[in-house]
Scaffold this active site. Structure first.
Site, short mmCIF file in Angstrom:
data_model
loop_
_atom_site.label_atom_id
_atom_site.label_comp_id
_atom_site.label_asym_id
_atom_site.label_seq_id
_atom_site.Cartn_x
_atom_site.Cartn_y
_atom_site.Cartn_z
CG MET A 17 5.02 20.09 -4.17
SD MET A 17 6.91 20.23 -3.69
CE MET A 17 6.83 18.59 -3.05
CG HIS A 157 4.53 26.67 7.39
ND1 HIS A 157 4.52 26.03 8.72
CD2 HIS A 157 4.59 25.57 6.49
CE1 HIS A 157 4.85 24.77 8.48
NE2 HIS A 157 5.20 24.59 7.05
CE LYS A 161 0.84 24.50 7.16
NZ LYS A 161 0.45 23.88 5.99
P1 NAP Z 1 -0.35 22.77 -6.70
O1 NAP Z 1 0.46 23.76 -7.14
O2 NAP Z 1 -1.82 23.27 -6.43
O3 NAP Z 1 -0.62 21.57 -7.76
C1 NAP Z 1 -1.54 20.43 -7.77
C2 NAP Z 1 -1.56 20.24 -9.16
O4 NAP Z 1 -2.27 19.00 -9.51
C3 NAP Z 1 -2.35 21.37 -10.24
O5 NAP Z 1 -1.55 21.50 -11.41
C4 NAP Z 1 -3.64 20.47 -10.34
O6 NAP Z 1 -3.81 20.89 -11.90
C5 NAP Z 1 -3.01 19.18 -10.45
N1 NAP Z 1 -4.29 18.18 -10.49
C6 NAP Z 1 -5.53 18.37 -9.83
N2 NAP Z 1 -6.17 17.15 -10.12
C7 NAP Z 1 -5.53 16.60 -10.71
C8 NAP Z 1 -5.67 15.04 -11.49
N3 NAP Z 1 -6.90 14.32 -11.22
N4 NAP Z 1 -4.63 14.38 -12.14
C9 NAP Z 1 -3.53 15.17 -12.30
N5 NAP Z 1 -3.15 16.15 -11.71
C10 NAP Z 1 -4.29 17.06 -10.99
O7 NAP Z 1 -0.16 21.98 -5.43
P2 NAP Z 1 1.17 21.83 -4.65
O8 NAP Z 1 1.90 22.90 -3.78
O9 NAP Z 1 2.44 21.14 -5.86
O10 NAP Z 1 1.11 20.42 -3.94
C11 NAP Z 1 0.58 19.44 -4.20
C12 NAP Z 1 0.34 18.53 -2.87
O11 NAP Z 1 1.44 18.09 -2.38
C13 NAP Z 1 -0.83 18.92 -1.69
O12 NAP Z 1 -1.30 17.96 -1.36
C14 NAP Z 1 0.52 19.37 -0.83
O13 NAP Z 1 0.03 19.46 0.70
C15 NAP Z 1 1.57 18.14 -0.85
N6 NAP Z 1 2.86 18.48 -0.33
C16 NAP Z 1 3.31 17.40 -0.12
C17 NAP Z 1 4.85 17.45 0.30
C18 NAP Z 1 5.53 16.23 0.78
O14 NAP Z 1 6.70 16.30 1.35
N7 NAP Z 1 4.79 15.17 0.96
C19 NAP Z 1 5.63 18.68 0.27
C20 NAP Z 1 4.92 19.79 -0.39
C21 NAP Z 1 3.65 19.80 -0.77
P3 NAP Z 1 -5.13 22.19 -11.97
O15 NAP Z 1 -4.69 23.43 -11.11
O16 NAP Z 1 -5.39 22.20 -13.28
O17 NAP Z 1 -6.32 21.73 -11.14
#
Ligand code: NAP
Length: 268
Positions: A17, A157, A161
């Site tokens: 994201m 999904h 998931k």
């Molecule tokens: P992702 O690909 O796993 O990305 C998460 C990123 O956050 C990783 O690059 C991780 O780095 C980084 N991270 C971890 N700890 C951190 C910190 N302290 N400071 C800065 N960055 C940090 O996950 P994603 O698919 O993007 O999803 C992320 C979140 O968004 C999830 O909670 C998901 O449920 C949510 N989401 C929300 C929506 C919405 O509409 N609200 C839509 C889609 C997803 P490392 O890999 O190096 O640990």
């Protein structure tokens, strides 16, 4: 006129994201990327991780250090629940308005963060779903449930998931329950010959979770009445679909004080 731009920091910039957020910020002339934070994606220019040119912003590992060196107006966070709460606190302490997409905040954390925002006189948004179509699907389903109380939800999904049913289907079921007359659907004598065939039970109706490779995120809410059905369906095909909502939130959060929970409250 770069001074008029909203200065945006992005946590989780290297994530699925986060990369979309970086792209969205770089593509909007009203926004300026000032910091990108991710524990393991840097130190490289934020443009390189999305295949764009140099942005002059190097991905750093620590939010507080980044906010010590640049002035930001808004933080957009799509990280992990363990990091998002402290990132939000840090942003508020620095007077930076948080726009949070990471899921998993507790009601207590939300209340506490709201108090901190009020104290600082800044706005914040935590939104479990930024997809405008998904929010409309939930609103329309709640409206239909007033008139057609027989309902089932099917959500689809990807097969990796972890949780079922999805957060969006639970939120939809909660909203439907607020408007639907209480009723236990189906034949009281019905029996499952295969366990789970009728789906998960929520407040008198059922939620079904389909998990398949190739699927991203879809949901159908089906209402049944005399001689008719009504289907309200939303299909998400890619993460970029959340970005119009995030873009709107970044601009809107500059205009109010306190924490708002749920994108539906700032859609107008
Ligand atoms: P992702 O690909 O796993 O990305 C998460 C990123 O956050 C990783 O690059 C991780 O780095 C980084 N991270 C971890 N700890 C951190 C910190 N302290 N400071 C800065 N960055 C940090 O996950 P994603 O698919 O993007 O999803 C992320 C979140 O968004 C999830 O909670 C998901 O449920 C949510 N989401 C929300 C929506 C919405 O509409 N609200 C839509 C889609 C997803 P490392 O890999 O190096 O640990």
């Amino acid at each position: 006129m770069s001074n008029d731009k909203i200065k945006v920091a992005v946590t989780g910039a290297g994530g699925r994201m986060g990369k979309e957020v970086v792209k969205m910020v770089l593509e909007d002339e009203a926004l300026q990327l000032v910091a990108a934070i991710d524990p393991s994606a840097g130190p490289v220019d934020a443009g390189t991780i999305i295949g764009a040119g140099e942005t002059g912003v190097t991905i750093s590992a620590n939010l507080a250090e980044a906010l010590n060196t640049v002035k930001a107006d808004v933080l957009v966070d799509f990280t992990v629940p363990q990091a998002a709460y402290s990132n939000t606190r840090t942003a508020i302490e620095y007077g930076v308005r948080p726009v949070i997409g990471t899921t998993g905040f507790t009601p207590e954390q939300i209340t506490e963060l709201d108090e901190l925002c009020q104290k600082q006189g800044i706005g914040a948004l935590i939104a479990p779903n930024f997809s405008i179509g998904a929010i409309l699907m939930m609103k329309f389903a709640a409206e239909a449930a007033k008139y057609m109380p027989h309902v089932e939800i099917i959500e689809y999904h990807g097969d990796q998931k972890l949780d079922a049913p999805s957060g969006t289907s639970i939120k939809t079921a909660e909203l439907i329950s607020e408007t639907r007359q209480e009723l236990r659907q189906g034949n009281p004598k019905e029996e499952e010959t295969i366990e789970g065939a009728r789906g998960g039970y929520y407040n008198g109706f059922r939620i079904h979770s389909v998990r398949l490779p190739g699927v991203f995120a879809q949901q159908e809410v089906i209402f049944g009445g005399h001689g008719q059905t009504l289907k309200i369906r939303h299909d998400s095909y890619e993460r970029a679909g959340y970005m119009p909502g995030v873009n709107h939130a970044v601009k809107k959060v500059m205009t109010y004080s306190g924490l708002i929970y749920g994108f539906e409250h700032i859609m107008d």
